[in-house]
Design a protein around this motif. Structure first.
Motif: not given
Length: 339
Positions: A51-75
């Protein structure tokens, strides 16, 4: 049908794996290997949990595209905050050497590829993959631009320069003309094996075995030379999107397949500098300008397309968008116009 972008969680491992098998190779950030994908998700969980937003370090964030109606991940798409910290970040820099011979009264200009770590310390947007069944309706744009709204929400965790690597030319057999004409001669392994090894084990083997001296492109095969700086045909639209955001090709290419590396100043990326912060004043279905609308931070980040009307007391958004990102009047959002 409504889609949203959200943080990836453990339940997304199987759809990520299924999508990875569809990439066709040369897609280092999405390897078709469950162990590697699980490790990537774990790194992403750690990044979202800090939660410390003030420091630049080596991190990876993974996001997904979700169909809201079915819950399927499509990207899916990814963000890397500080490349070159765990492993060296190598690129080839395309340059030239001009020499003149008095005796021959001729000037010779030679193009060269030099191994470089110039881009270490940049942030990176990458790992974007959209399921072939969803390549319509601007969903690729939603995936791509949502990353910039995430950066806008967490600007201190990203560097002042950002890059994006585009997959290079891959032949019908899954090989790389660039790899075969250059690096493959030093490694004794084909492109698919080297690409898979890199995706799982990192770049250190490159430092151990790659030639450190500049390579004259005239010494490469014609097919290898032709591939330098060219994106895979499926990546041409992605290259245009990057250019529209302010990215440019500055003669850096991928050391595996020769694909172009695009760079930009983070604060000059169009979606970041044009992003507006507002409060939701109302939710209704009376239309408005098409936009990407995002809310939440870290693991609560959500983004979707919506119809936005800007007023004195905040913005009005349509019901489908409000439901997709779970906002109500009084909630804070960040939005940028759809291009």
């Amino acid at each position: 049908m409504t889609f949203r972008i959200r943080a990836a969680h453990d339940g997304d491992l199987q759809p990520l794996y299924e999508m990875a098998k569809l990439t066709g190779g040369g897609f280092t950030n999405l390897p078709a290997d469950r162990k590697s994908l699980r490790a990537k998700l774990e790194r992403s969980h750690q990044a979202f949990a800090r939660i410390d937003d003030g420091t630049l370090t080596d991190e990876t964030f993974v996001l997904v595209l979700e169909n809201v109606e079915t819950g399927d991940v499509r990207g899916t798409c990814q963000l890397f905050t500080h490349v070159g910290q765990r492993f060296p970040f190598y690129s080839y820099r395309l340059g030239n050497l001009t020499q003149h011979s008095k005796e021959l009264s001729r000037t010779f200009r030679a193009d060269m590829l030099s191994l470089s770590t110039d881009l270490e310390g940049c942030s990176e947007v990458g790992g974007l993959f959209l399921h072939p069944g969803e390549r319509a309706g601007g969903l690729g744009m939603l995936l791509a631009r949502s990353r910039y709204l995430f950066i806008a929400q967490h600007r201190a965790r990203f560097a002042d320069r950002i890059l994006a690597e585009l997959r290079g030319v891959i032949d019908e057999a899954g090989g790389s003309p660039f790899w075969d004409g250059l690096a493959g001669r030093f490694f004794g392994m084909n492109f698919q094996d080297a690409d898979h090894f890199n995706a799982i084990h990192g770049h250190q083997f490159i430092a151990d075995l790659f030639p450190k001296h500049p390579i004259y492109t005239a010494m490469l095969s014609e097919s290898a030379r032709a591939a330098i700086g060219l994106p895979h045909p499926s990546g041409r639209a992605a290259m245009r999107m990057l250019e529209n955001e302010g990215f440019a090709f500055e003669n850096y290419v991928d050391i595996f397949d020769g694909g172009p590396t695009m760079t930009a100043k983070t604060d000059r990326v169009r979606a970041i500098c044009e992003a507006k912060r507002d409060t939701v004043a109302a939710v209704d279905g009376d239309g408005g300008d098409q936009a990407l609308v995002a809310t939440g931070t870290l693991a609560e980040f959500r983004c979707a397309y919506g119809a936005v009307q800007v007023g004195d007391g905040g913005i009005t958004i349509d019901e489908a968008c409000a439901d997709a990102i779970d906002v109500r009047p009084g909630d804070a959002v960040v939005h940028v116009g759809r291009i």
